[in-house]
Design a protein around this motif. Structure first.
Motif, mmCIF file in Angstrom:
data_model
loop_
_atom_site.group_PDB
_atom_site.id
_atom_site.type_symbol
_atom_site.label_atom_id
_atom_site.label_comp_id
_atom_site.label_asym_id
_atom_site.label_seq_id
_atom_site.Cartn_x
_atom_site.Cartn_y
_atom_site.Cartn_z
ATOM 1 N N UNK A 139 0.827 -1.216 0.000
ATOM 2 C CA UNK A 139 0.000 0.000 0.000
ATOM 3 C C UNK A 139 0.860 1.264 0.000
ATOM 4 N N UNK A 140 1.912 1.278 0.779
ATOM 5 C CA UNK A 140 2.724 2.489 0.889
ATOM 6 C C UNK A 140 3.529 2.784 -0.383
ATOM 7 N N UNK A 141 3.567 1.843 -1.332
ATOM 8 C CA UNK A 141 4.281 2.076 -2.596
ATOM 9 C C UNK A 141 3.420 2.772 -3.645
ATOM 10 N N UNK A 142 2.111 2.829 -3.428
ATOM 11 C CA UNK A 142 1.202 3.393 -4.431
ATOM 12 C C UNK A 142 0.863 4.849 -4.166
ATOM 13 N N UNK A 143 0.677 5.574 -5.252
ATOM 14 C CA UNK A 143 0.158 6.939 -5.196
ATOM 15 C C UNK A 143 -1.361 6.828 -5.317
ATOM 16 N N UNK A 144 -2.044 6.849 -4.179
ATOM 17 C CA UNK A 144 -3.508 6.756 -4.171
ATOM 18 C C UNK A 144 -4.094 8.123 -3.853
ATOM 19 N N UNK A 145 -5.058 8.567 -4.655
ATOM 20 C CA UNK A 145 -5.698 9.850 -4.366
ATOM 21 C C UNK A 145 -6.521 9.773 -3.085
ATOM 22 N N UNK A 146 -6.686 10.905 -2.436
ATOM 23 C CA UNK A 146 -7.494 10.973 -1.213
ATOM 24 C C UNK A 146 -8.956 10.692 -1.527
ATOM 25 N N UNK A 147 -9.649 10.038 -0.612
ATOM 26 C CA UNK A 147 -11.068 9.748 -0.786
ATOM 27 C C UNK A 147 -11.865 11.046 -0.733
ATOM 28 N N UNK A 148 -12.854 11.134 -1.603
ATOM 29 C CA UNK A 148 -13.691 12.322 -1.682
ATOM 30 C C UNK A 148 -15.123 11.898 -1.995
ATOM 31 N N UNK A 149 -16.002 12.857 -2.157
ATOM 32 C CA UNK A 149 -17.387 12.562 -2.536
ATOM 33 C C UNK A 149 -17.411 12.008 -3.955
#
Length: 181
Positions: free
Chosen positions: A41-51
């Motif tokens: 998980x820490x290797x990925x660029x994941x966008x922040x959760x939003x609506x």
């Protein structure tokens, strides 16, 4: 049904070891999909959760995609699903031509399942009637951005040259018509 995506040979893969997809038709022409990536998980660029909302440019970071085309037609549609819960839907009249937003009766439902060793996203997509009445050629794909900078492109099949999920060579999986199940 479970399918395995392949990394494009010209894009780097240093952290992701596998991406698979499971799907099945649900009631009323809804398609349930689960994209599963084996990666820390820490290797990925994941966008922040939003609506949840329609958002352009989701492919610029980690996102999962679906392309559908009727076997005898030039038109096709593209769906992008972000771990942020944003989504996009477009219709094209021909290869990368005539792009316009595709109106959906209901926003896709997106949920994220993350652990230290994987990122998985489930999507429930209600297809417009015109896309649920015939057998469809499908392309399932993913764009994966790593925190260290590299971006990899995953699909069931890739055309020669640079990554291009819109190319007809990517539409290799046949989905039965939802109404014929």
């Amino acid at each position: 049904m479970r399918l395995n995506l392949q990394c494009h040979p010209l894009t780097p893969v240093s952290k992701v070891t596998d991406i698979s997809l499971t799907y099945e038709w649900q009631a009323h022409g809804s398609l349930w999909m689960r994209y599963h990536a084996d990666v820390l998980r820490h290797d990925l660029d994941l966008p922040a959760t939003t609506e949840p909302k329609h958002t352009d440019g989701l492919w610029k970071t980690t996102c999962f995609e679906l392309f559908l085309q009727e076997a005898s037609a030039n038109k096709y549609c593209e769906f992008n699903f972000s771990p942020s819960s944003c989504w996009a839907a477009y219709q094209f009249s021909d290869y990368r031509e005539g792009m316009r937003k595709l109106q959906l009766q209901k926003s896709p439902q997106i949920s994220l399942d993350v652990s230290d060793s994987h990122v998985a996203m489930e999507v429930m997509l209600g297809l417009p009637d015109m896309w649920g009445e015939a057998a469809l050629n499908a392309s399932f794909s993913a764009v994966v951005s790593e925190n260290s900078g590299p971006k990899s492109f995953w699909a069931l099949s890739h055309p020669p040259g640079k990554p291009d999920f819109h190319h007809k060579d990517c539409f290799t999986h046949q989905l039965k018509a939802a109404g014929k199940l």
